[in-house]
Design an enzyme around this catalytic site. Sequence first.
Site, mmCIF file in Angstrom:
data_model
loop_
_atom_site.group_PDB
_atom_site.id
_atom_site.type_symbol
_atom_site.label_atom_id
_atom_site.label_comp_id
_atom_site.label_asym_id
_atom_site.label_seq_id
_atom_site.Cartn_x
_atom_site.Cartn_y
_atom_site.Cartn_z
ATOM 1 N N SER A 190 49.481 -4.765 39.566
ATOM 2 C CA SER A 190 48.362 -5.703 39.592
ATOM 3 C C SER A 190 48.547 -6.831 38.583
ATOM 4 O O SER A 190 47.883 -7.858 38.670
ATOM 5 C CB SER A 190 47.042 -4.980 39.317
ATOM 6 O OG SER A 190 46.976 -4.547 37.968
ATOM 7 N N GLY A 225 45.936 -1.291 32.584
ATOM 8 C CA GLY A 225 46.266 -2.396 31.691
ATOM 9 C C GLY A 225 47.138 -3.484 32.265
ATOM 10 O O GLY A 225 47.748 -4.240 31.508
ATOM 11 N N GLY A 226 47.227 -3.595 33.598
ATOM 12 C CA GLY A 226 48.079 -4.626 34.194
ATOM 13 C C GLY A 226 47.686 -6.034 33.792
ATOM 14 O O GLY A 226 48.531 -6.866 33.485
ATOM 15 N N ASP A 242 36.981 -0.155 30.025
ATOM 16 C CA ASP A 242 37.184 0.760 31.154
ATOM 17 C C ASP A 242 37.009 2.185 30.657
ATOM 18 O O ASP A 242 37.475 2.524 29.557
ATOM 19 C CB ASP A 242 38.580 0.596 31.756
ATOM 20 C CG ASP A 242 38.650 1.102 33.195
ATOM 21 O OD1 ASP A 242 38.337 2.275 33.418
ATOM 22 O OD2 ASP A 242 39.007 0.307 34.081
ATOM 23 N N LYS A 307 36.524 -8.345 45.928
ATOM 24 C CA LYS A 307 37.056 -7.426 46.931
ATOM 25 C C LYS A 307 36.260 -7.602 48.219
ATOM 26 O O LYS A 307 35.040 -7.413 48.234
ATOM 27 C CB LYS A 307 36.949 -5.983 46.442
ATOM 28 C CG LYS A 307 37.462 -5.759 45.020
ATOM 29 C CD LYS A 307 38.960 -5.948 44.895
ATOM 30 C CE LYS A 307 39.414 -5.656 43.459
ATOM 31 N NZ LYS A 307 40.866 -5.798 43.303
#
Length: 359
Positions: A190, A225-226, A242, A307
């Site tokens: 991601s 953590g992307g 998160d 989304k």
Amino acid sequence: MSELNTLLLHCRSGFEKECAAEITTRCAEIGVYGYPQFEPAQGYVIYHCHEPGTAEVAIRKLRFRDLVFARQWSACVARLERLPSADRITPIAEQVAKMPSCSEVMIEVADTTEGRELQGFARKFSSALAQALRQQSLLLPRKQRSQWRLHVMVIDGKTLWLGVAPVANSSPHPMGIQRLKFPAAAPSRSTLKLEEAWHYFIPKRRRDELLAGGMTAVDLGAAPGGWTWQLVNQHMFVIAVDNGPMNEDLMESGQVEHRREDAFTFAPPKPVDWMVCDVVDKPARVTELVVHWALNGWCRNAIFNLKLPMKQRFDEVEDCLGRLRGELASAGIAYRLEARHLYHDREEITCWLSLTPEN
């Protein structure tokens, strides 16, 4: 260019319906009428204009970056079919002679399995075509700039669409795809979404200003953590929000504070330079979250993903972006908002909201 009565728009496979609805809506807003044509999962849409020359009107008047679902576009002459294998160039050259002067050729294919199988042929043909057109003075010398770029969309070895696009009002990349290499140290793929978003949205002249080391950021829905990795790679200090675990190597950077909290109720201790959000939730709820951050002045810039549902995706995008614009306008907040279905996106679109727009 009166023969340019057709628009060809590249999109992600499976999003032809949304791309068609968008171009139909935007063309109607400027008085250009026609009808879209596409097959499911073919990776592009054809928009046939009713009036002669109105594809040129559309590609001049519409701002390409205002389109969300189209990756690339061009105004085309009629589809060329049954091209002889022994000499495909001659019939193409006959059409190019009627078109505006260009200094470069962009050969494209659909971003599908079938399209990618044609890339080898397309690369070889691109070189041969450009050389032949220059020899016939139908293509300007490489160093000579032109307002237009020649586009060739290869359907198969004997079928193609031939068109042009304004260099300043189209994507500089074939099929509109920004090619990026996955960084091995990143915690998830991601990460490429945020990197591509920065490449696409932020003008080169402003990157040193907007992505400066020492800035502060909040990553909502950060685990593993992307996106945080991209922020840290820009030497920013990040609050990663998160309830899930963060990548251990990323936490050892000393630039990340992990808050195990709900992204929708978290409030930063003080305003930050960047808020980024890739939370998996309903787009309307994420829109409300961004509105809340903007009205409270909690960030200067935000990049967030919406989304999309399985149905009515274009309508959902229109509703969410319209709601965001309406709330900011009512509050008298100056802003810049852009949205794009990026190459590394799947069932979502990426948005950039700048609350410190250039004058």
